[in-house]
Design a protein around this motif. Structure first.
Motif, PDB file in Angstrom:
ATOM      1  N   GLY A 267       0.775  -1.227   0.000  1.00 24.64           N
ATOM      2  CA  GLY A 267       0.000   0.000   0.000  1.00 24.64           C
ATOM      3  C   GLY A 267       0.809   1.281   0.000  1.00 24.64           C
ATOM      4  O   GLY A 267       0.230   2.372   0.100  1.00 24.64           O
ATOM      5  N   ALA A 268       2.132   1.215  -0.141  1.00 22.47           N
ATOM      6  CA  ALA A 268       2.935   2.440  -0.147  1.00 22.47           C
ATOM      7  C   ALA A 268       2.546   3.347  -1.312  1.00 22.47           C
ATOM      8  O   ALA A 268       2.446   4.571  -1.165  1.00 22.47           O
ATOM      9  CB  ALA A 268       4.419   2.093  -0.216  1.00 22.47           C
ATOM     10  N   GLY A 269       2.314   2.732  -2.473  1.00 25.18           N
ATOM     11  CA  GLY A 269       1.878   3.526  -3.624  1.00 25.18           C
ATOM     12  C   GLY A 269       0.500   4.131  -3.424  1.00 25.18           C
ATOM     13  O   GLY A 269       0.228   5.240  -3.878  1.00 25.18           O
ATOM     14  N   ASP A 270      -0.386   3.407  -2.722  1.00 18.35           N
ATOM     15  CA  ASP A 270      -1.715   3.939  -2.424  1.00 18.35           C
ATOM     16  C   ASP A 270      -1.610   5.154  -1.506  1.00 18.35           C
ATOM     17  O   ASP A 270      -2.346   6.135  -1.669  1.00 18.35           O
ATOM     18  CB  ASP A 270      -2.588   2.875  -1.759  1.00 18.35           C
ATOM     19  N   ALA A 271      -0.715   5.069  -0.515  1.00 22.68           N
ATOM     20  CA  ALA A 271      -0.498   6.193   0.394  1.00 22.68           C
ATOM     21  C   ALA A 271      -0.021   7.412  -0.384  1.00 22.68           C
ATOM     22  O   ALA A 271      -0.489   8.538  -0.169  1.00 22.68           O
ATOM     23  CB  ALA A 271       0.509   5.810   1.467  1.00 22.68           C
ATOM     24  N   PHE A 272       0.936   7.177  -1.291  1.00 24.08           N
ATOM     25  CA  PHE A 272       1.422   8.275  -2.129  1.00 24.08           C
ATOM     26  C   PHE A 272       0.270   8.892  -2.917  1.00 24.08           C
ATOM     27  O   PHE A 272       0.101  10.119  -2.938  1.00 24.08           O
ATOM     28  CB  PHE A 272       2.493   7.766  -3.097  1.00 24.08           C
ATOM     29  N   THR A 273      -0.529   8.049  -3.543  1.00 21.71           N
ATOM     30  CA  THR A 273      -1.638   8.537  -4.372  1.00 21.71           C
ATOM     31  C   THR A 273      -2.613   9.377  -3.562  1.00 21.71           C
ATOM     32  O   THR A 273      -3.002  10.474  -3.972  1.00 21.71           O
ATOM     33  CB  THR A 273      -2.373   7.348  -5.010  1.00 21.71           C
ATOM     34  N   GLY A 274      -3.037   8.869  -2.404  1.00 22.64           N
ATOM     35  CA  GLY A 274      -4.000   9.606  -1.602  1.00 22.64           C
ATOM     36  C   GLY A 274      -3.481  10.945  -1.159  1.00 22.64           C
ATOM     37  O   GLY A 274      -4.185  11.976  -1.252  1.00 22.64           O
ATOM     38  N   ALA A 275      -2.246  10.997  -0.670  1.00 24.17           N
ATOM     39  CA  ALA A 275      -1.674  12.252  -0.207  1.00 24.17           C
ATOM     40  C   ALA A 275      -1.443  13.212  -1.365  1.00 24.17           C
ATOM     41  O   ALA A 275      -1.682  14.424  -1.249  1.00 24.17           O
ATOM     42  CB  ALA A 275      -0.363  11.977   0.525  1.00 24.17           C
ATOM     43  N   PHE A 276      -0.961  12.686  -2.489  1.00 24.58           N
ATOM     44  CA  PHE A 276      -0.740  13.521  -3.671  1.00 24.58           C
ATOM     45  C   PHE A 276      -2.045  14.180  -4.124  1.00 24.58           C
ATOM     46  O   PHE A 276      -2.088  15.384  -4.379  1.00 24.58           O
ATOM     47  CB  PHE A 276      -0.159  12.663  -4.797  1.00 24.58           C
ATOM     48  N   LEU A 277      -3.117  13.387  -4.208  1.00 30.48           N
ATOM     49  CA  LEU A 277      -4.394  13.928  -4.680  1.00 30.48           C
ATOM     50  C   LEU A 277      -4.973  14.942  -3.701  1.00 30.48           C
ATOM     51  O   LEU A 277      -5.547  15.966  -4.120  1.00 30.48           O
ATOM     52  CB  LEU A 277      -5.380  12.792  -4.915  1.00 30.48           C
ATOM     53  N   ALA A 278      -4.834  14.683  -2.412  1.00 28.26           N
ATOM     54  CA  ALA A 278      -5.320  15.642  -1.417  1.00 28.26           C
ATOM     55  C   ALA A 278      -4.585  16.970  -1.551  1.00 28.26           C
ATOM     56  O   ALA A 278      -5.194  18.048  -1.474  1.00 28.26           O
ATOM     57  CB  ALA A 278      -5.148  15.076  -0.014  1.00 28.26           C
ATOM     58  N   ALA A 279      -3.273  16.897  -1.765  1.00 25.71           N
ATOM     59  CA  ALA A 279      -2.486  18.117  -1.915  1.00 25.71           C
ATOM     60  C   ALA A 279      -2.852  18.863  -3.188  1.00 25.71           C
ATOM     61  O   ALA A 279      -2.970  20.100  -3.194  1.00 25.71           O
ATOM     62  CB  ALA A 279      -0.995  17.772  -1.903  1.00 25.71           C
ATOM     63  N   ARG A 280      -3.049  18.149  -4.278  1.00 25.63           N
ATOM     64  CA  ARG A 280      -3.442  18.787  -5.530  1.00 25.63           C
ATOM     65  C   ARG A 280      -4.805  19.457  -5.394  1.00 25.63           C
ATOM     66  O   ARG A 280      -5.014  20.570  -5.881  1.00 25.63           O
ATOM     67  CB  ARG A 280      -3.487  17.747  -6.657  1.00 25.63           C
ATOM     68  N   LEU A 281      -5.725  18.791  -4.712  1.00 24.05           N
ATOM     69  CA  LEU A 281      -7.048  19.363  -4.509  1.00 24.05           C
ATOM     70  C   LEU A 281      -6.970  20.638  -3.683  1.00 24.05           C
ATOM     71  O   LEU A 281      -7.762  21.558  -3.867  1.00 24.05           O
ATOM     72  CB  LEU A 281      -7.954  18.338  -3.832  1.00 24.05           C
ATOM     73  N   ALA A 282      -5.996  20.708  -2.790  1.00 25.11           N
ATOM     74  CA  ALA A 282      -5.815  21.896  -1.947  1.00 25.11           C
ATOM     75  C   ALA A 282      -5.050  23.005  -2.658  1.00 25.11           C
ATOM     76  O   ALA A 282      -4.853  24.085  -2.092  1.00 25.11           O
ATOM     77  CB  ALA A 282      -5.084  21.508  -0.664  1.00 25.11           C
ATOM     78  N   GLY A 283      -4.608  22.741  -3.908  1.00 22.97           N
ATOM     79  CA  GLY A 283      -3.958  23.781  -4.690  1.00 22.97           C
ATOM     80  C   GLY A 283      -2.466  23.649  -4.857  1.00 22.97           C
ATOM     81  O   GLY A 283      -1.823  24.531  -5.438  1.00 22.97           O
ATOM     82  N   ALA A 284      -1.861  22.573  -4.379  1.00 25.14           N
ATOM     83  CA  ALA A 284      -0.416  22.393  -4.497  1.00 25.14           C
ATOM     84  C   ALA A 284      -0.009  22.132  -5.944  1.00 25.14           C
ATOM     85  O   ALA A 284      -0.752  21.516  -6.711  1.00 25.14           O
ATOM     86  CB  ALA A 284       0.052  21.232  -3.613  1.00 25.14           C
ATOM     87  N   ASP A 285       1.176  22.584  -6.317  1.00 26.76           N
ATOM     88  CA  ASP A 285       1.711  22.268  -7.635  1.00 26.76           C
ATOM     89  C   ASP A 285       2.165  20.815  -7.635  1.00 26.76           C
ATOM     90  O   ASP A 285       2.284  20.188  -6.573  1.00 26.76           O
ATOM     91  CB  ASP A 285       2.868  23.206  -7.987  1.00 26.76           C
ATOM     92  N   PRO A 286       2.413  20.236  -8.814  1.00 26.60           N
ATOM     93  CA  PRO A 286       2.743  18.803  -8.867  1.00 26.60           C
ATOM     94  C   PRO A 286       3.934  18.390  -8.022  1.00 26.60           C
ATOM     95  O   PRO A 286       3.891  17.347  -7.359  1.00 26.60           O
ATOM     96  CB  PRO A 286       3.003  18.562 -10.359  1.00 26.60           C
TER      97      PRO A 286
END
Length: 329
Positions: A267-286
């Motif tokens: 699930g390490a990749g799943d953790a990355f995905t969830g955190a990445f998407l949450a940050a993008r939704l909050a306005g973070a750059d890639p």
């Protein structure tokens, strides 16, 4: 169709700040062993039954990263629906679970060796029976980002669902991300078929092996760059080496990951995905979002299973129960 959770049109957030994941909910059986597997006899192992699934894991990590409204659509067997719903609710995820009367909840046996590397034995069960009848465009009300678990592309039934979901998202202009999920399943499906199915998505989130396979390049940087000529944003996870960000045919960032003593990489990749998407939704750059993803991925490998650690102890093991009213598809 029987569903659970309050995800209805009247209850929907209308500001576009929600993350919707259409994916899989799985029962994980994680076996950590320290000596080589002894064929034909016993090998001592630490075995735990935990809630999992790439989509569900990512949803939980998105909440952990700060996304206040995370939703998931998935299909489960009737017998342990309540257990999975409760686990998601406790993690802050709004679950819409379709009950399948025919197939059991998907189950994965994760064999974890002393290096923390995992090997999966997968019974897809109800997960890949999610179908167009389970979908409604109203599920996108209030959604700012949509993520599709790559496992859904590996059966004809759930692939028809992804086509319907993608069409609905395009009509509303909602950005869509996909994780390819499995090199084994990609080989079976054929990479060209997968790339055609995800044509038009905004973000692709492969790991290094998946990126190499999809791009037909051995160098992971070249693979990331090549894929970004087709998909606007490609973020390749590199395990302990962090992540690559690629756009418009070039690698634009290499994010390093902290070094930790890994226990279980499930699930390490799943953790990355969830955190990445949450940050993008909050306005973070890639690149900044990838940093959040690496932090979550690093934390995830220090604990057993694919979900964020719970402060109030481990959830109980699901017990078989009587069938509940619902619909199979």
């Amino acid at each position: 169709m029987t569903v659970t959770g309050p995800m209805t049109t009247g209850d929907a957030v209308t500001t576009g700040d929600a993350l919707l994941i259409v994916g899989d909910v799985v029962t994980d059986v994680v076996a950590r062993y320290r000596s080589p597997l002894a064929y034909g006899t016993d090998t001592v192992a630490e075995i735990r039954t935990l809630p999992g699934g790439a989509g569900a894991n990512a949803a939980c990590w998105a909440v952990r990263t700060g996304c206040a409204d995370v939703r998931i659509l998935a299909r489960v067997g009737a017998g342990d629906r309540d257990w999975h719903e409760e686990r998601l609710r406790r993690s802050g995820v709004r679950a819409q679970l379709v009950v399948d009367e025919t197939a059991p909840t998907a189950t994965v046996i994760s064999l974890v060796d002393t290096s923390a590397e995992r090997t999966f034995l997968t019974d897809n069960g109800a997960a890949l029976r999610l179908c167009p009848a389970d979908w409604s465009p109203a599920l996108l009300d209030g959604v700012g980002r949509l993520h599709l678990s790559g496992y859904l592309f590996f059966s004809a039934t759930s692939r028809r669902l992804t086509a319907a979901v993608l069409e609905s998202a395009r009509e509303r202009g909602i950005p869509v991300s996909v994780d390819p999920a499995s090199t084994g399943f990609l080989v079976e499906l054929r990479t060209g078929s997968f790339l055609t199915a995800v044509d038009g998505v905004d973000t692709l989130l492969p790991n290094a092996d998946e990126a190499r396979l999809l791009a037909g390049r051995q160098d992971v940087s070249e693979a990331a760059a090549e894929l970004s000529r087709r998909t606007p944003l490609v973020v390749v996870t590199l395990g302990a080496e962090g992540a690559l960000v690629a756009q418009a045919g070039a690698v634009t960032a290499h994010i390093a990951a902290d070094r930790v003593s890994a226990v279980d990489t499930t699930g390490a990749g799943d953790a990355f995905t969830g955190a990445f998407l949450a940050a993008r939704l909050a306005g973070a750059d890639p690149a900044s979002a990838a940093e959040e993803g690496c932090r979550a991925g690093t934390l995830s490998v220090t604990t057993t299973g694919g979900r964020p650690p719970e402060e109030d102890g481990e959830p109980p093991v699901p017990q078989p129960g009587p069938p509940q009213a619902g619909r199979s598809g």
